[in-house]
Design a protein around this motif. Structure first.
Motif, PDB file in Angstrom:
ATOM      1  N   SER A 179      13.050   7.933  39.861  1.00 34.44           N
ATOM      2  CA  SER A 179      11.801   8.548  39.424  1.00 34.44           C
ATOM      3  C   SER A 179      10.861   7.452  38.923  1.00 34.44           C
ATOM      4  O   SER A 179      11.295   6.529  38.232  1.00 34.44           O
ATOM      5  CB  SER A 179      12.044   9.558  38.295  1.00 34.44           C
ATOM      6  OG  SER A 179      12.833  10.645  38.741  1.00 34.44           O
ATOM      7  N   LEU A 180       9.594   7.571  39.276  1.00 32.98           N
ATOM      8  CA  LEU A 180       8.574   6.623  38.840  1.00 32.98           C
ATOM      9  C   LEU A 180       7.571   7.378  37.987  1.00 32.98           C
ATOM     10  O   LEU A 180       6.961   8.355  38.441  1.00 32.98           O
ATOM     11  CB  LEU A 180       7.893   5.982  40.048  1.00 32.98           C
ATOM     12  CG  LEU A 180       6.853   4.890  39.772  1.00 32.98           C
ATOM     13  CD1 LEU A 180       7.467   3.735  38.979  1.00 32.98           C
ATOM     14  CD2 LEU A 180       6.266   4.383  41.083  1.00 32.98           C
ATOM     15  N   LEU A 181       7.411   6.926  36.747  1.00 36.18           N
ATOM     16  CA  LEU A 181       6.581   7.637  35.781  1.00 36.18           C
ATOM     17  C   LEU A 181       5.269   6.903  35.556  1.00 36.18           C
ATOM     18  O   LEU A 181       5.261   5.785  35.031  1.00 36.18           O
ATOM     19  CB  LEU A 181       7.308   7.761  34.431  1.00 36.18           C
ATOM     20  CG  LEU A 181       8.764   8.220  34.437  1.00 36.18           C
ATOM     21  CD1 LEU A 181       9.236   8.409  32.991  1.00 36.18           C
ATOM     22  CD2 LEU A 181       8.940   9.504  35.233  1.00 36.18           C
ATOM     23  N   PRO A 182       4.156   7.509  35.914  1.00 35.00           N
ATOM     24  CA  PRO A 182       2.867   6.880  35.614  1.00 35.00           C
ATOM     25  C   PRO A 182       2.472   7.106  34.163  1.00 35.00           C
ATOM     26  O   PRO A 182       2.807   8.137  33.568  1.00 35.00           O
ATOM     27  CB  PRO A 182       1.905   7.612  36.553  1.00 35.00           C
ATOM     28  CG  PRO A 182       2.495   8.984  36.669  1.00 35.00           C
ATOM     29  CD  PRO A 182       4.005   8.767  36.652  1.00 35.00           C
ATOM     30  N   GLY A 183       1.787   6.133  33.605  1.00 33.27           N
ATOM     31  CA  GLY A 183       1.088   6.353  32.354  1.00 33.27           C
ATOM     32  C   GLY A 183      -0.299   6.857  32.701  1.00 33.27           C
ATOM     33  O   GLY A 183      -0.471   7.753  33.532  1.00 33.27           O
ATOM     34  N   ARG A 184      -1.297   6.255  32.103  1.00 34.27           N
ATOM     35  CA  ARG A 184      -2.665   6.645  32.456  1.00 34.27           C
ATOM     36  C   ARG A 184      -3.124   5.809  33.650  1.00 34.27           C
ATOM     37  O   ARG A 184      -3.485   4.651  33.517  1.00 34.27           O
ATOM     38  CB  ARG A 184      -3.601   6.427  31.277  1.00 34.27           C
ATOM     39  CG  ARG A 184      -3.639   7.548  30.263  1.00 34.27           C
ATOM     40  CD  ARG A 184      -4.136   8.865  30.876  1.00 34.27           C
ATOM     41  NE  ARG A 184      -4.685   9.754  29.882  1.00 34.27           N
ATOM     42  CZ  ARG A 184      -3.981  10.577  29.130  1.00 34.27           C
ATOM     43  NH1 ARG A 184      -2.676  10.603  29.277  1.00 34.27           N
ATOM     44  NH2 ARG A 184      -4.558  11.349  28.237  1.00 34.27           N
ATOM     45  N   ILE A 185      -3.083   6.400  34.834  1.00 35.17           N
ATOM     46  CA  ILE A 185      -3.600   5.776  36.042  1.00 35.17           C
ATOM     47  C   ILE A 185      -4.943   6.441  36.348  1.00 35.17           C
ATOM     48  O   ILE A 185      -5.121   7.642  36.124  1.00 35.17           O
ATOM     49  CB  ILE A 185      -2.640   5.958  37.230  1.00 35.17           C
ATOM     50  CG1 ILE A 185      -1.194   5.616  36.829  1.00 35.17           C
ATOM     51  CG2 ILE A 185      -3.079   5.115  38.410  1.00 35.17           C
ATOM     52  CD1 ILE A 185      -0.948   4.166  36.499  1.00 35.17           C
ATOM     53  N   ALA A 186      -5.877   5.680  36.859  1.00 36.27           N
ATOM     54  CA  ALA A 186      -7.248   6.175  37.087  1.00 36.27           C
ATOM     55  C   ALA A 186      -7.294   7.108  38.290  1.00 36.27           C
ATOM     56  O   ALA A 186      -7.666   6.718  39.398  1.00 36.27           O
ATOM     57  CB  ALA A 186      -8.200   5.005  37.278  1.00 36.27           C
ATOM     58  N   THR A 187      -6.887   8.355  38.081  1.00 32.97           N
ATOM     59  CA  THR A 187      -6.887   9.373  39.127  1.00 32.97           C
ATOM     60  C   THR A 187      -7.617  10.615  38.610  1.00 32.97           C
ATOM     61  O   THR A 187      -7.925  10.733  37.419  1.00 32.97           O
ATOM     62  CB  THR A 187      -5.456   9.775  39.515  1.00 32.97           C
ATOM     63  OG1 THR A 187      -4.834  10.385  38.352  1.00 32.97           O
ATOM     64  CG2 THR A 187      -4.639   8.577  39.954  1.00 32.97           C
ATOM     65  N   ALA A 188      -7.833  11.579  39.517  1.00 35.19           N
ATOM     66  CA  ALA A 188      -8.480  12.828  39.135  1.00 35.19           C
ATOM     67  C   ALA A 188      -7.627  13.597  38.122  1.00 35.19           C
ATOM     68  O   ALA A 188      -8.158  14.291  37.248  1.00 35.19           O
ATOM     69  CB  ALA A 188      -8.738  13.684  40.368  1.00 35.19           C
ATOM     70  N   ARG A 189      -6.306  13.479  38.221  1.00 35.33           N
ATOM     71  CA  ARG A 189      -5.415  14.163  37.273  1.00 35.33           C
ATOM     72  C   ARG A 189      -5.612  13.611  35.870  1.00 35.33           C
ATOM     73  O   ARG A 189      -5.674  14.372  34.895  1.00 35.33           O
ATOM     74  CB  ARG A 189      -3.961  13.998  37.710  1.00 35.33           C
ATOM     75  CG  ARG A 189      -2.923  14.553  36.721  1.00 35.33           C
ATOM     76  CD  ARG A 189      -3.033  16.040  36.540  1.00 35.33           C
ATOM     77  NE  ARG A 189      -1.891  16.559  35.776  1.00 35.33           N
ATOM     78  CZ  ARG A 189      -1.786  17.796  35.328  1.00 35.33           C
ATOM     79  NH1 ARG A 189      -2.755  18.669  35.561  1.00 35.33           N
ATOM     80  NH2 ARG A 189      -0.718  18.197  34.661  1.00 35.33           N
ATOM     81  N   ALA A 190      -5.727  12.292  35.730  1.00 39.17           N
ATOM     82  CA  ALA A 190      -5.968  11.695  34.417  1.00 39.17           C
ATOM     83  C   ALA A 190      -7.299  12.168  33.852  1.00 39.17           C
ATOM     84  O   ALA A 190      -7.422  12.450  32.655  1.00 39.17           O
ATOM     85  CB  ALA A 190      -5.942  10.175  34.518  1.00 39.17           C
TER      86      ALA A 190
END
Length: 257
Positions: A179-190
């Motif tokens: 599993s790869l967990l993103p932090g705050r990545i600059a996407t529409a979800r963020a």
């Protein structure tokens, strides 16, 4: 480094934008034949056309039979996948006190059930071949539940627990599960999460973003391409001894080991 996935086939769920598209792009540029998926035929077509050798399949995974339909179409167009990337949009923001039975069912139906179906279909061939990569694009909420995202925290933690159990069962067959967990990545979800936080607190989104950046040691939101590169490595041949692992791509944001 040669990732050793040129000529491999990869099914990347929810890959018309955001982290899914970043992962699909990284795999495609390493020479894998990538299946781009999503609900919108137009967005799937546009995303696939921008990647070398990619094909697009428009399916709603959450609908009844959606996962089965996607897998059958993948096999028909590119063959059995060597790489399976599990991904999907999270449930709407909300507090734990507001969770009800319908919300729990929605979280499982969105974040667990379709992925289990895809795994059920893909694993026998991976095990038979002696090579396979399963990667879940998840959330830092698996390790540190995110305030205001109760249903996402619930569903993603459930999937992570299942995948950890699965990893031990298939490891000797040459199949890795991570599993790869993103932090705050600059996407529409963020942006959606920051907007919801701003509305709850009566502040502007810009103020919320500035506060979040202050909690990230590198001082910025991540670039989706950085996440895609990490995902591609976990799907690679050199990563064959990494399994059952939860890796964070968060700029050091979570204050845990």
């Amino acid at each position: 480094m040669d990732l050793g996935i040129a000529g491999r086939t990869a099914l990347v769920c929810a890959s018309t934008s955001g982290l899914g598209l970043a992962t699909a792009s990284a795999l495609a540029h390493e020479g894998a034949t990538v299946v781009v998926t999503g609900r919108s035929e137009e967005r799937v077509r546009d995303a696939a056309s921008g990647l070398p050798g990619a094909v697009g399949i428009a399916v709603d995974l959450v609908e009844a039979g959606g996962a089965e339909q996607l897998y059958a179409a993948t096999v028909e167009q590119v063959g059995e996948p060597d790489i399976l990337v599990l991904n999907g949009p999270g449930p709407a923001p909300g507090s734990a006190r507001d969770v009800d039975a319908d919300g729990v069912r929605t979280a499982i139906a969105t974040l667990v059930a379709p992925h289990q179906v895809l795994l059920e279909r893909a694993l026998p061939t991976m095990i038979h071949r002696g090579w396979g990569r399963v990667l879940s694009i998840s959330s830092s909420g698996v390790q540190a539940p995110i305030p205001g995202l109760a249903l996402s925290n619930l569903g993603r933690a459930a999937l992570a627990g299942y995948l950890k159990t699965l990893a031990t069962e298939v490891a000797a067959s040459g199949v890795t599960v991570n599993s790869l967990l993103p932090g705050r990545i600059a996407t529409a979800r963020a942006e959606q999460v920051d907007t919801a936080a701003a509305e709850r607190s009566g502040r502007s989104r810009e103020e919320v973003e500035a506060e979040v950046r202050g909690t990230i040691p590198v001082g910025r939101y991540g670039d989706p391409a950085e996440f895609g590169a990490a995902a591609a490595f976990l799907c690679s041949a050199p990563a064959g001894y990494i399994t059952g692992t939860v890796l964070r791509c968060d700029g050091g944001m979570l204050p845990i080991l």
